[in-house]
Design an enzyme around this catalytic site. Sequence first.
Site, PDB file in Angstrom:
ATOM      1  N   GLY A  21       0.795  -1.214   0.000  1.00  0.00           N
ATOM      2  CA  GLY A  21       0.000   0.000   0.000  1.00  0.00           C
ATOM      3  C   GLY A  21       0.833   1.272   0.000  1.00  0.00           C
ATOM      4  O   GLY A  21       1.831   1.387  -0.715  1.00  0.00           O
ATOM      5  N   ILE A  22       0.399   2.243   0.800  1.00  0.00           N
ATOM      6  CA  ILE A  22       1.099   3.524   0.860  1.00  0.00           C
ATOM      7  C   ILE A  22       2.547   3.331   1.298  1.00  0.00           C
ATOM      8  O   ILE A  22       3.463   3.966   0.760  1.00  0.00           O
ATOM      9  CB  ILE A  22       0.356   4.482   1.804  1.00  0.00           C
ATOM     10  CG1 ILE A  22      -0.967   4.919   1.155  1.00  0.00           C
ATOM     11  CG2 ILE A  22       1.211   5.703   2.150  1.00  0.00           C
ATOM     12  CD1 ILE A  22      -1.873   5.719   2.066  1.00  0.00           C
ATOM     13  N   ASP A  41       7.500  -4.304   9.151  1.00  0.00           N
ATOM     14  CA  ASP A  41       6.090  -4.633   9.000  1.00  0.00           C
ATOM     15  C   ASP A  41       5.843  -5.947   9.724  1.00  0.00           C
ATOM     16  O   ASP A  41       6.762  -6.521  10.316  1.00  0.00           O
ATOM     17  CB  ASP A  41       5.716  -4.737   7.513  1.00  0.00           C
ATOM     18  CG  ASP A  41       4.287  -4.308   7.232  1.00  0.00           C
ATOM     19  OD1 ASP A  41       3.370  -4.865   7.865  1.00  0.00           O
ATOM     20  OD2 ASP A  41       4.084  -3.429   6.376  1.00  0.00           O
ATOM     21  N   TYR A 159     -10.337   6.553  14.834  1.00  0.00           N
ATOM     22  CA  TYR A 159      -9.302   6.683  13.806  1.00  0.00           C
ATOM     23  C   TYR A 159      -8.930   8.153  13.609  1.00  0.00           C
ATOM     24  O   TYR A 159      -7.742   8.506  13.560  1.00  0.00           O
ATOM     25  CB  TYR A 159      -9.804   6.074  12.501  1.00  0.00           C
ATOM     26  CG  TYR A 159      -8.811   6.137  11.363  1.00  0.00           C
ATOM     27  CD1 TYR A 159      -7.722   5.272  11.316  1.00  0.00           C
ATOM     28  CD2 TYR A 159      -8.960   7.067  10.336  1.00  0.00           C
ATOM     29  CE1 TYR A 159      -6.804   5.329  10.273  1.00  0.00           C
ATOM     30  CE2 TYR A 159      -8.050   7.133   9.290  1.00  0.00           C
ATOM     31  CZ  TYR A 159      -6.978   6.260   9.266  1.00  0.00           C
ATOM     32  OH  TYR A 159      -6.077   6.324   8.226  1.00  0.00           O
ATOM     33  N   PRO A 189      -2.779  11.509   3.469  1.00  0.00           N
ATOM     34  CA  PRO A 189      -3.359  10.941   2.253  1.00  0.00           C
ATOM     35  C   PRO A 189      -4.862  11.147   2.205  1.00  0.00           C
ATOM     36  O   PRO A 189      -5.552  11.179   3.227  1.00  0.00           O
ATOM     37  CB  PRO A 189      -3.020   9.445   2.351  1.00  0.00           C
ATOM     38  CG  PRO A 189      -1.888   9.370   3.329  1.00  0.00           C
ATOM     39  CD  PRO A 189      -2.143  10.481   4.297  1.00  0.00           C
ATOM     40  N   VAL A 192      -7.062   6.588  -1.157  1.00  0.00           N
ATOM     41  CA  VAL A 192      -6.089   5.734  -1.837  1.00  0.00           C
ATOM     42  C   VAL A 192      -6.638   4.311  -1.835  1.00  0.00           C
ATOM     43  O   VAL A 192      -7.068   3.815  -0.781  1.00  0.00           O
ATOM     44  CB  VAL A 192      -4.716   5.777  -1.136  1.00  0.00           C
ATOM     45  CG1 VAL A 192      -3.687   4.963  -1.910  1.00  0.00           C
ATOM     46  CG2 VAL A 192      -4.241   7.223  -0.971  1.00  0.00           C
TER      47      VAL A 192
END
Length: 261
Positions: A21-22, A41, A159, A189, A192
């Site tokens: 992803g990003i 990760d 969030y 962002p 996305v």
Amino acid sequence: MQQASLPLAGKSAVVTGGARGIGRGIVMALAEAGADILIADLLEDDMRATQEAVRGLGRKALVRRVDVTDAAQVQAMVDQAVAELGGLDILVNCAGVISIHPVANLTEKDWDFVMGVNAKGTFLGCKAALGPMRARQSGRIINVASIAGKEGFPNLAHYSASKFAVVGFTNALAKEVAQEGITVNAICPGIVRTYMWDRLADEWKNDGESVEDSWARHQLTLIPQGRAQTPQDMGRMALFFATMDNVTGQSVNVDGGFTFH
């Protein structure tokens, strides 16, 4: 292209959440600019795939499983980068999680999980990076926030709270280290197409609407440019922050005009 002409030649970077992803978009942008990378990760297969892509560019690429909410693991990540890549020039805190609940149904466990990864993880990464960066009187810290760190969204209060925290923390830390050769900035962002937005498109679809239809509708209705952003867009913003000496304390939206503040 000659190695010496690359803007990040000889630099080393750590990217948390860098497997896909990003995060992967940022990893690849920094590697294409010449940086060696430690990819942190929890997704083993995706980490290895990204590692191979970085090595394909002729850069050093390390992978490490890291729970960003664990201070000892985060410190060990930074120590490995310093030992095996020769230092730490750039830290990107991109690891992030999301869940979707109205506040009335939000549990403490949900709150703690999202705040832990998104806000505490950013804090721990920055704190660990300050030692080697201060030793060199140089460094670039890039935190990945969100447009949800600029305005709230229903069912995403926790969030949004975590990303508002990242934006505020970024600005405050930037002021603390402004005279030490260290810059601290945040990318916000927009929409996305990642695992997170697939979940949101599913959650927010209308009756009889498919996830693909929901995704298309959200692009057209929420983004003035009418098209989604990409991980590569975020990578280019990260490269900008990584190469600018005189930009710090900023949280920049990359969102196709969705938000203005």
